[in-house]
Write an enzyme that holds these catalytic residues in place. Structure first.
Site, short mmCIF file in Angstrom:
data_model
loop_
_atom_site.label_atom_id
_atom_site.label_comp_id
_atom_site.label_asym_id
_atom_site.label_seq_id
_atom_site.Cartn_x
_atom_site.Cartn_y
_atom_site.Cartn_z
N TYR A 51 0.90 -1.32 0.01
CA TYR A 51 0.01 0.10 0.20
C TYR A 51 0.82 1.39 -0.11
O TYR A 51 1.54 1.46 0.94
CB TYR A 51 -1.04 -0.08 1.18
CG TYR A 51 -1.99 -1.20 1.46
CD1 TYR A 51 -2.24 -1.88 0.31
CD2 TYR A 51 -2.53 -1.43 2.60
CE1 TYR A 51 -3.17 -2.85 0.21
CE2 TYR A 51 -3.19 -2.53 2.64
CZ TYR A 51 -3.80 -3.32 1.53
OH TYR A 51 -4.37 -4.53 1.61
N LEU A 202 -17.69 -3.46 2.01
CA LEU A 202 -18.74 -2.64 1.45
C LEU A 202 -18.76 -2.53 0.04
O LEU A 202 -19.37 -1.76 -0.76
CB LEU A 202 -18.68 -1.14 1.88
CG LEU A 202 -18.80 -0.88 3.45
CD1 LEU A 202 -18.49 0.50 4.02
CD2 LEU A 202 -20.21 -1.28 3.73
N GLY A 203 -18.37 -3.67 -0.76
CA GLY A 203 -18.12 -3.65 -2.09
C GLY A 203 -17.92 -2.54 -2.86
O GLY A 203 -18.34 -2.19 -3.80
N GLY A 205 -17.98 0.79 -1.98
CA GLY A 205 -18.89 1.65 -2.23
C GLY A 205 -20.24 1.38 -2.61
O GLY A 205 -21.15 1.95 -2.22
N PHE A 206 -20.46 -0.02 -3.34
CA PHE A 206 -21.71 -0.13 -3.84
C PHE A 206 -22.74 -0.64 -2.74
O PHE A 206 -23.86 0.19 -2.69
CB PHE A 206 -21.46 -1.62 -4.48
CG PHE A 206 -22.73 -2.27 -5.24
CD1 PHE A 206 -23.06 -1.71 -6.37
CD2 PHE A 206 -23.36 -2.98 -4.61
CE1 PHE A 206 -24.14 -2.16 -6.89
CE2 PHE A 206 -24.47 -3.53 -5.33
CZ PHE A 206 -25.07 -3.26 -6.48
#
Length: 334
Positions: A51, A202-203, A205-206
């Site tokens: 990262y 949370l996919g 943002g989905f």
């Protein structure tokens, strides 16, 4: 708070994901979110050498100063990076000598004398998992690492690694949008007493309501990774919005936001599941923490599970080049 199976690690129900620290994110904003997470009682932080590369670990290391003993620190190795420049060399590298070199660099960046949980980021198809687990076992004997984990590993690789050095966690993508771990990975975690930490809970943002049927994602000038993901393609989104409707309906019923409802659903599946939402947005971080206060009756979770299963998600969860690194079985040791 919950205790990871077969350990004395007591962690917050929601781990803070450091995956967004360092990818062009504002460093001061990242540090502010880290400080606020700790201020709200959070004590479980996930990062990785890749990262940034390296920058996320440096940001986390700075945030840990003065409170290191109050934090459970989780980081990952396994990508082939130049240890001086961070340049991606291509592919994976879990050779034992490289693992030990990486950990020494991680300890310096994180400004600590030990890593609480060290995870192989992806299975290296060129290195037997027994060699990987053996290297981590050596690091544990030296006190530089306390616990071991795998990410997106094949189920037989999980068993083989656990036989050499008991695993504390498996880290996989898991959410209402992708429930693939339910078939084999969650059962083996339950059987062997291994915790499960979920990336992308949370996919992307989905599930938080950040996507609609007409959403389009850019490849330039800055790549939005969702532009490469089949389940977010224009032809898939209209059908997939049925799941967003389920989340919204239940969120209203539970007086919660869609993000909180989605995270609470994960927490309700097993007492040893910990979501890892990553954000540099203060309001989102505080919103996410609210999920720990949401509970379901047995009838509610049964009905919610049924509603989630009834939605047939269209499109693969990741681009082919990334997906091929999931579920990999390490070569047998000869």
């Amino acid at each position: 708070m919950l205790t990871l199976p077969e350990t004395d690690l007591v962690v917050h129900e929601l781990c803070l994901g450091g995956n967004v620290f360092g990818w062009g994110a504002d460093e001061s904003g990242s540090r502010a979110v880290l400080d606020a997470y700790k201020g709200h009682g959070g004590n479980f932080i996930d990062t990785a050498e890749v990262y940034g590369p390296f920058l996320s670990e440096e940001i986390v290391g700075e945030a840990l100063q003065g409170i290191r003993n109050k934090i459970v620190l989780e980081t990952k190795f396994g990508m082939d990076l130049d240890q001086k420049t961070g340049k991606r060399l291509g592919g994976l590298n879990s050779r034992p000598a490289h693992i030990k070199q990486v950990v020494e660099a991680q300890l310096r960046r994180l400004r600590t004398d030990r890593i609480d949980v060290l995870i192989q980021h992806r299975v290296d198809p060129a290195v037997p998992i027994e060699d990987v687990a053996g290297a981590v076992k050596d690091l544990i004997a030296e006190g530089k690492v306390l616990h071991f984990g795998l990410c997106e590993a094949g189920v037989q690789t999980i068993r083989r690694a656990h036989a050499v050095q008991p695993l504390t966690v498996i880290q996989n993508e898991h959410s209402m949008l992708w429930r693939g771990s339910e078939a084999q990975v969650l059962p083996i975690c339950e059987e062997l007493g291994i915790g499960f930490v979920c990336w992308s809970p949370l996919g992307m943002g989905f599930l938080a309501g950040a996507v609609n049927a007409n959403s389009r994602f850019e490849k330039e000038p800055v790549l939005d990774f969702r532009a490469l993901v089949p389940r977010f393609a224009p032809e898939a989104l209209p059908a997939n919005m049925a799941l967003v409707n389920v989340v919204r309906t239940w969120a209203q019923r539970k007086n919660a936001t869609p993000a909180q409802l989605s995270l609470a659903w994960l927490l309700a599946q097993k007492p040893w599941i910990v979501p890892i939402p990553g954000t540099t947005n203060m309001a989102h971080m505080e919103e996410n923490l609210g999920a720990a206060a949401i509970s379901f009756t047995a009838d509610e979770i049964k009905q919610l599970n049924a509603d989630v299963v009834a939605v047939n998600i269209q499109g693969a969860r990741l681009p082919p080049a990334v997906l091929q690194m999931s579920g990999v079985e390490a070569p047998l040791k000869r």
